[in-house]
Design an enzyme around this catalytic site. Structure first.
Site, PDB file in Angstrom:
ATOM      1  CG  ASP A   1       5.003  -1.322  -2.653  1.00 20.04           C
ATOM      2  OD1 ASP A   1       5.487  -2.355  -3.150  1.00 20.04           O
ATOM      3  OD2 ASP A   1       3.795  -1.025  -2.732  1.00 20.04           O
TER       4      ASP A   1
ATOM      5  CG  ASP B   1      -0.466  -4.063  -3.440  1.00 20.52           C
ATOM      6  OD1 ASP B   1      -0.601  -3.330  -2.450  1.00 20.52           O
ATOM      7  OD2 ASP B   1       0.467  -3.904  -4.262  1.00 20.52           O
ATOM      8  CG  HIS B   2       2.495  -5.539  -0.583  1.00 19.19           C
ATOM      9  ND1 HIS B   2       3.746  -5.905  -1.038  1.00 19.19           N
ATOM     10  CD2 HIS B   2       2.102  -4.505  -1.377  1.00 19.19           C
ATOM     11  CE1 HIS B   2       4.101  -5.127  -2.050  1.00 19.19           C
ATOM     12  NE2 HIS B   2       3.111  -4.271  -2.271  1.00 19.19           N
TER      13      HIS B   2
ATOM     14  CG  HIS C   1       3.983  -1.992   2.432  1.00 16.64           C
ATOM     15  ND1 HIS C   1       4.586  -2.909   1.602  1.00 16.64           N
ATOM     16  CD2 HIS C   1       3.134  -1.270   1.643  1.00 16.64           C
ATOM     17  CE1 HIS C   1       4.125  -2.746   0.363  1.00 16.64           C
ATOM     18  NE2 HIS C   1       3.240  -1.767   0.368  1.00 16.64           N
TER      19      HIS C   1
ATOM     20  CG  HIS D   1      -0.185   0.121   0.645  1.00 17.58           C
ATOM     21  ND1 HIS D   1       0.765   0.870  -0.026  1.00 17.58           N
ATOM     22  CD2 HIS D   1      -0.970   1.011   1.318  1.00 17.58           C
ATOM     23  CE1 HIS D   1       0.559   2.154   0.242  1.00 17.58           C
ATOM     24  NE2 HIS D   1      -0.476   2.266   1.043  1.00 17.58           N
TER      25      HIS D   1
ATOM     26  CG  HIS E   1       5.303   2.859  -0.074  1.00 20.52           C
ATOM     27  ND1 HIS E   1       5.237   3.223  -1.400  1.00 20.52           N
ATOM     28  CD2 HIS E   1       4.230   2.038   0.138  1.00 20.52           C
ATOM     29  CE1 HIS E   1       4.193   2.660  -1.952  1.00 20.52           C
ATOM     30  NE2 HIS E   1       3.562   1.939  -1.046  1.00 20.52           N
TER      31      HIS E   1
ATOM     32  CG  HIS F   1       5.257  -3.797  -6.764  1.00 23.44           C
ATOM     33  ND1 HIS F   1       4.996  -2.485  -7.071  1.00 23.44           N
ATOM     34  CD2 HIS F   1       4.356  -4.158  -5.819  1.00 23.44           C
ATOM     35  CE1 HIS F   1       3.986  -2.059  -6.322  1.00 23.44           C
ATOM     36  NE2 HIS F   1       3.573  -3.060  -5.557  1.00 23.44           N
TER      37      HIS F   1
END
Length: 317
Positions: free
Chosen positions: A210, A66-67, A62, A64, A140, A269
């Site tokens: 997530d 941090d990914h 996805h 975001h 999410h 995570h």
């Protein structure tokens, strides 16, 4: 199948954990696959046994940071390492625009290797040499996805001991039998069906991004060999958050894995508040998970490597 965790923190890096990234290798394969690529993933690779030169495919769960914020650096370093093998990135809608924007001064040709970007949608399916993969929707704050992986069954396994007893030693004749053809040895016709072992059924794994509700994956979870899933909060922590966020608690993850008879569970995570020097350590997360899930349970740390063997047993390496 071997899983190497390159980043296991939720949202931001800490002294103990980097942000999300996971390497997957298959038996007797010369390439490997990366799931998510948080900032600093290329640094983590330098401290692991995995190499950019053998990386063939990246899957992003996805949009975001941090990914996926680690992509630009990794793509550039791949060129500098003269790792010119083709690379394919599978990501949600928006991943192509991100890469084009960040790397606008570097055309794909200047990278020196073929870069293919595929934007998937929920329930898309893809076939690879060793496995098939299906994209599952999650819940999410942005569109997030899980990857349901089914390893190919191995059906052309010969009973070599039985063949040797017949006087047939390893040779090109084995290949003929594997292709379903009869062979003649010492005047005797040997049919392949009489010398085939039972097929190995491919392992089933889900690697999830997530997600607030593990149960959304429903029947795809049923008796899978391994679930890799976020476990961001303890239930008590989540209950006292002034603003609720769409992440999974240890309680909900444990219950879901137990209800669907998941054989092995690896939690990742992890919220930065759960750490070795904090008021609450990671053991509290493990304790809450174990209260509800009775299968084989692990909480991943950066650089942990796990082998999922043919019998569906997880072995930490």
């Amino acid at each position: 199948m071997q899983f190497t965790f390159l980043g296991t923190s939720a949202g931001k890096p800490t002294r103990e954990r980097n942000v999300s990234a996971l390497g997957l290798e298959f038996d007797q394969d010369t390439q490997w696959y990366l799931f998510d690529c948080g900032e600093g993933t290329q640094h983590q690779l330098l401290r692991s046994r995995l190499s950019v030169g053998k990386l063939s495919t990246i899957f992003i769960t996805h949009m975001h940071g941090d990914h996926y914020y680690g992509l630009p650096g990794l793509l550039s370093s791949k060129k500098l390492d003269k790792a010119f093998n083709p690379l394919t990135i599978y990501g949600p809608i928006g991943i192509r625009q991100f890469i084009a924007c960040v790397m606008k001064d570097i055309s794909y040709e200047k990278l020196g290797y073929e870069l293919t970007i595929i934007e998937y949608t929920p329930y898309d399916e893809y076939t690879f040499d060793k496995f098939t993969l299906k994209v599952l929707p999650l819940i999410h704050s942005v569109e997030s996805h899980a990857f349901s992986i089914k390893e190919n069954d191995t059906s052309n396994r010969l009973d070599e001991e039985k063949l040797r007893a017949k006087g047939v030693e390893p040779s090109p004749l084995f290949g003929e039998l594997k292709r379903g053809k009869k062979i003649v040895v010492n005047g005797e016709t040997i049919s392949p069906e009489s010398f085939m072992l039972e097929p190995h059924i491919g392992r089933k794994v889900i690697i999830a991004g997530d997600n607030a509700v593990p149960e959304i994956m429903g029947d795809y979870l049923e008796e899978i060999d391994l679930l890799v899933h976020e476990c961001t909060y303890l239930q008590e922590t989540y209950d006292h958050l002034p603003v609720k966020v769409q992440h999974t608690t240890a309680k909900d993850l444990g219950r879901c894995a137990q209800d669907h008879c998941v054989k092995n569970l690896i939690a990742t995570h992890i919220n930065p508040r759960y750490n070795a020097n904090g008021r609450i350590g990671i053991e509290a997360v493990e304790k809450e998970l174990a209260r509800y899930y009775k299968g084989n349970l692990f909480i991943a740390n950066d650089f942990d490597t796990y082998l999922l063997n043919r019998d569906g047993i997880i072995i930490p390496l």
